[in-house]
Design a protein around this motif. Sequence first.
Motif, PDB file in Angstrom:
ATOM      1  N   GLN A 117       0.826  -1.198   0.000  1.00  0.00           N
ATOM      2  CA  GLN A 117       0.000   0.000   0.000  1.00  0.00           C
ATOM      3  C   GLN A 117       0.865   1.255   0.000  1.00  0.00           C
ATOM      4  OE1 GLN A 117      -2.700  -0.158   3.385  1.00  0.00           O
ATOM      5  NE2 GLN A 117      -4.370  -0.728   2.007  1.00  0.00           N
ATOM      6  N   ARG A 126       3.987  -0.181   4.154  1.00  0.00           N
ATOM      7  CA  ARG A 126       2.659  -0.639   4.569  1.00  0.00           C
ATOM      8  C   ARG A 126       2.250  -1.811   3.689  1.00  0.00           C
ATOM      9  NH1 ARG A 126       0.016   3.045   7.867  1.00  0.00           N
ATOM     10  NH2 ARG A 126      -2.002   2.099   7.337  1.00  0.00           N
ATOM     11  N   LYS A 128      -0.723  -4.740   3.181  1.00  0.00           N
ATOM     12  CA  LYS A 128      -2.079  -5.179   3.534  1.00  0.00           C
ATOM     13  C   LYS A 128      -2.202  -6.685   3.294  1.00  0.00           C
ATOM     14  CE  LYS A 128      -6.952  -4.297   2.369  1.00  0.00           C
ATOM     15  NZ  LYS A 128      -7.378  -3.981   3.745  1.00  0.00           N
ATOM     16  N   ASP A 167      -5.721  -4.936   9.406  1.00  0.00           N
ATOM     17  CA  ASP A 167      -5.156  -5.929   8.486  1.00  0.00           C
ATOM     18  C   ASP A 167      -3.945  -5.380   7.725  1.00  0.00           C
ATOM     19  OD1 ASP A 167      -6.535  -4.076   7.055  1.00  0.00           O
ATOM     20  OD2 ASP A 167      -7.523  -5.505   5.704  1.00  0.00           O
ATOM     21  N   VAL A 168      -3.292  -4.367   8.281  1.00  0.00           N
ATOM     22  CA  VAL A 168      -2.139  -3.738   7.632  1.00  0.00           C
ATOM     23  C   VAL A 168      -0.918  -3.852   8.554  1.00  0.00           C
ATOM     24  CG1 VAL A 168      -1.143  -1.599   6.712  1.00  0.00           C
ATOM     25  CG2 VAL A 168      -3.562  -2.141   6.316  1.00  0.00           C
TER      26      VAL A 168
END
Length: 554
Positions: A117, A126, A128, A167-168
Amino acid sequence: MLQVDLWKRVLIWMTVAVGLILATPNVFYNRVETHNDAVKAIDAGFDTTENRDAAATWPSFLPSGLVNLGLDLRGGAHLLAEVQVVEVYEARMEALWPEVRDVLRDARDTVGTIRLQPSATKGELRVKISEAGGIDRAMELVRGLAQPVVSLTGAGSTDIVVRGEDDVIVVSLSEAEQQAMDNRTMQQSLEIIRRRIDEVGTREPTIQRQGYDRILIQVPGIGSAAELKAIIGTTAQLTFQPVISRTTDASERPGAGNELVPALDDEGVFYVLEQAPVVTGEELTNAQPAFDQNGRPAVNFNFNPSGARKFGDYTANNIGSPFAIVLDNEVISAPVIQSHIPGGSGIITGNFTVEESTHLAVLLRAGALPAKMVFLEERTIGPELGQDSIDAGKIATMVAFVAVLVFMALSYGLFGIFANIALILNIALIFGLLSLIGATLTLPGIAGIVLTVGMAVDANVLVFERIREELRTAKGPARAIELGYEKALSAIVDANITTFITAVILYVMGSGPVRGFAITLGFGILTSVFTAIFVTRLLIIIWFERRRPKTIEV
């Protein structure tokens, strides 16, 4: 009474003679400078007739050390640059992404699919995952990639910090690693800038760190600040990256983990490349200008063992695929890999001129700057202004010198003349010491010499006044001279030690011009004490032994 052993006399005059010999090249400054430049060129491999003739302008058996002229005396360029250390964090995270991707792919059953991300914070990664329940397992796997921080202050710390947001997975550099990277980046930038400037043969540059992320660069004798920026401003960041595709659409989205890079020679052509390079310019060990098989200018290069292994493995596994050579975010060449390339050597081709290939080789040999630099301040000091400073310094020194000589001769007669001889030798000894260590003389340094001229006779004044007092007590001239030196010695030593301590503090705590002042002041104190206590006294003793006067007037 007034006696000095023969070995002491020989030692004093030998010291004076060595100082005069070391200072002599400064009297023939231009000739010696031409000789030094020619010798340096010959040593670098340019053994031409012109250089040999220039080297012969000064005898090789004589010393050739000079007092180098600083920026304010010779003219030159001044830059203050700010290193963008945050860029190094971003590069580090980009290089970490393939490792994170591979370790999470192996645990796909737990974490699901993964996707990179975009992040609003620079230097942050980042990732995911599709299975939010596997966030703890994913964080554990990524933390396994952490390495100890290599620094004295970061002992016991790891280089990355991993945290979860739903969820990251968010990966960033630890504070200890950031500090260590900042120091490494600044040290690497200083060294690379110094190497690049040394490559073009400039004299006595000043390159030093200022504050947290700034570098001061002063190079005497260079034409302009723009010329200096051209030498050091090019980052020469060379990377070898896999090619995914080629396009003419500048708005094409390259996808996560990829980047869109323009071609250097083909306008309107772009390459989609993997962001993580296979090899970088940091792993180059050498680069030399050359010609390709068609006789066009090119650059030969060699990798270190680590780079050679990675380069060889990639070419062996990707025969038939294009491979981009990227310089400063532009693709200069994208050849197709025809065969395995072992040994870590290769050639960079492109539409180069001979000058461009030579310049590129210089930049690559010096290494890539680890981060972009922003120039906050730039000044060009012309040679005329430098000459004005030299002329002003000469006038100030001569006025001070003549005034002191006249004052001493009128105040103390023959003894004042002895002090004047010692003062002249004192100045020569200062320049001898400065030449010996290759010091750089600046305008504040000239101020230090002018101050030394005034202070140099201070010790003689103390001695002569003390001799006058002893003569008033009806002591003989020999005894008066001896007592004058004995009783004035403590005051001379105390005064000069305190001033010398001040000079040391200025040198340690100061920078640039302040250090130049401190060096000349410190050397001036040492030489003035030597000439006042030993040289002047020896001159008086030699005169006294020959004349044997019944009375003396000071």
